[in-house]
Design an enzyme around this catalytic site. Structure first.
Site, PDB file in Angstrom:
ATOM      1  N   ARG A 243      48.344   3.420  99.392  1.00 13.12           N
ATOM      2  CA  ARG A 243      49.055   2.286  98.819  1.00 13.12           C
ATOM      3  C   ARG A 243      49.091   1.175  99.861  1.00 13.12           C
ATOM      4  O   ARG A 243      49.285   1.440 101.054  1.00 13.12           O
ATOM      5  CB  ARG A 243      50.485   2.670  98.410  1.00 13.12           C
ATOM      6  CG  ARG A 243      50.570   3.512  97.149  1.00 13.12           C
ATOM      7  CD  ARG A 243      50.203   2.715  95.908  1.00 13.12           C
ATOM      8  NE  ARG A 243      50.313   3.483  94.682  1.00 13.12           N
ATOM      9  CZ  ARG A 243      49.326   4.195  94.137  1.00 13.12           C
ATOM     10  NH1 ARG A 243      48.153   4.253  94.744  1.00 13.12           N
ATOM     11  NH2 ARG A 243      49.503   4.837  93.007  1.00 13.12           N
ATOM     12  N   GLU A 272      47.786  -6.573  94.225  1.00 13.21           N
ATOM     13  CA  GLU A 272      46.446  -6.316  93.700  1.00 13.21           C
ATOM     14  C   GLU A 272      46.340  -6.597  92.203  1.00 13.21           C
ATOM     15  O   GLU A 272      45.245  -6.829  91.698  1.00 13.21           O
ATOM     16  CB  GLU A 272      46.004  -4.890  94.009  1.00 13.21           C
ATOM     17  CG  GLU A 272      46.841  -3.788  93.425  1.00 13.21           C
ATOM     18  CD  GLU A 272      46.368  -2.415  93.911  1.00 13.21           C
ATOM     19  OE1 GLU A 272      46.179  -1.541  93.062  1.00 13.21           O
ATOM     20  OE2 GLU A 272      46.195  -2.228  95.131  1.00 13.21           O
ATOM     21  N   HIS A 306      39.958  -1.030  94.254  1.00 13.61           N
ATOM     22  CA  HIS A 306      40.718   0.115  93.754  1.00 13.61           C
ATOM     23  C   HIS A 306      39.843   0.992  92.850  1.00 13.61           C
ATOM     24  O   HIS A 306      40.151   1.225  91.677  1.00 13.61           O
ATOM     25  CB  HIS A 306      41.978  -0.326  93.005  1.00 13.61           C
ATOM     26  CG  HIS A 306      43.084   0.685  93.110  1.00 13.61           C
ATOM     27  ND1 HIS A 306      44.407   0.356  93.276  1.00 13.61           N
ATOM     28  CD2 HIS A 306      43.060   2.043  93.082  1.00 13.61           C
ATOM     29  CE1 HIS A 306      45.151   1.447  93.345  1.00 13.61           C
ATOM     30  NE2 HIS A 306      44.343   2.488  93.221  1.00 13.61           N
TER      31      HIS A 306
END
Length: 340
Positions: A243, A272, A306
């Protein structure tokens, strides 16, 4: 049972359909849940989210007013869902507690090795036409180096095993170690087969440091900060596929400027939701100044959007467990992975 699933990429549609053994009616929305597209779930019985969806009180209240009692997430993390609001509104929330650990572990290792062997800087230069072998490309070899894993759960332990398979010394740090003296003659703690040391020792000895800890406000927030970066080797590689909030980005930028670390690789960013999934005309359009500065100035920084869990086995796990969660709660009124 009609389920509206948000953030379903085109390549994922076939898996949602193939794994639908309970014959749910599916409404697959490509975009992440926002305040604007919450209306797409109207007429559904349940909603399925992913990590950057906006599961705040406003959206949960809308869902409840439309008769939606189940808002589940197909992710391990659940900080994008307001659990307090869900409880007050009488909405059940469940998650996927785990999926193929190789998905994130392999990406973390790939980022680590790419920076460790200076491939990122080399590619930047060769793609600009510079094929000189610079002194900065001079590298160590991983089999005679040390990798430190911070967070030795399933993913961290899997990455440790991948590095160990190349002859690398692997050490770990975990806030909740398991004592297994029968597997460790000198009675030092280990977790999931990884020999544990203090955080200070790990930072001082590791050539690659890989993070696999959850974001817990007031606990793991800024776990890697200026003080910790001052302990590392000047050429150490820091990898964050956990994270964004567990690393102080300003401190990392300062460490890169002052050559206190050798590189930074990340699959996660602060804010993000405002960055990933978007195509910016130019890098300077990024809404996060720290991210822009880091990516613009340093060829020894790699940021991926991600994609740690974006593999076939991980996706199948996420969808299958999510469907099972819905099935269990419909059959019994609860499920093993329920949060609220």
């Amino acid at each position: 049972m009609k389920i509206t699933a948000y953030g379903v990429r085109p390549i994922e549609v076939q898996y949602f359909e193939k794994l639908n053994i309970y014959n749910y009616q599916l409404n697959l929305v490509p975009e992440m849940l926002s305040h604007e597209n919450a209306i797409d779930a109207k007429g559904s019985d349940a909603v399925l989210l992913r990590g950057t969806c906006v599961g705040d009180r406003e959206n949960l209240a809308k869902f409840k007013s439309w008769g939606i009692d189940y808002v589940f997430t197909r992710t391990v993390g659940f900080d994008h869902v307001d659990l307090k609001a869900a409880k007050e509104l009488g909405i059940k929330v469940a998650r996927v507690p785990g999926y193929s650990p190789y998905a994130v572990a392999e990406l973390a290792m790939t980022l680590g090795m790419t920076l460790f062997r200076n491939v990122s800087a080399e590619m930047t230069n060769t793609h600009d036409g510079n094929f000189k072998v610079l002194d900065s490309y001079f590298s160590r070899e991983i089999h005679s180096s040390t990798v430190g894993i911070i967070g030795c759960g399933r993913i961290g332990a899997t990455e440790a095993s991948l590095y160990a398979g190349m002859g690398t010394r692997v050490i770990g740090y975990d806030k909740q170690p398991d004592k297994q003296p029968d597997k460790q003659p000198d009675n030092e703690p280990v977790k999931n087969g990884v020999d544990l040391v203090s955080l200070e020792e790990l930072l001082k000895e590791s050539d690659i440091i890989s993070l696999h800890v959850p974001f817990i406000p007031g606990n793991t927030e800024n776990m890697i900060d200026t003080k910790e970066l001052e302990m590392t080797k000047d050429d150490a590689i820091l990898i964050n596929t956990a994270r964004a909030q567990v690393v102080n980005m300003e401190a990392v930028t300062d460490a890169l400027i002052n050559h206190k670390i050798g590189g930074y690789g990340a699959d996660v960013l602060v804010d993000e939701g405002d960055i990933f999934g978007k195509d910016f005309a130019k890098l300077s359009d990024l809404p996060n100044v720290e991210v822009y500065k880091m990516m613009d100035q340093f060829p020894n920084v790699i940021v991926t959007p991600h994609v740690g869990s974006f593999t076939k086995p991980a996706l199948e796990d996420m969808i299958s467990v999510s469907y099972k969660n819905f099935h269990e709660v419909l059959e019994t009124g609860t499920c093993a992975n329920e949060l609220v």
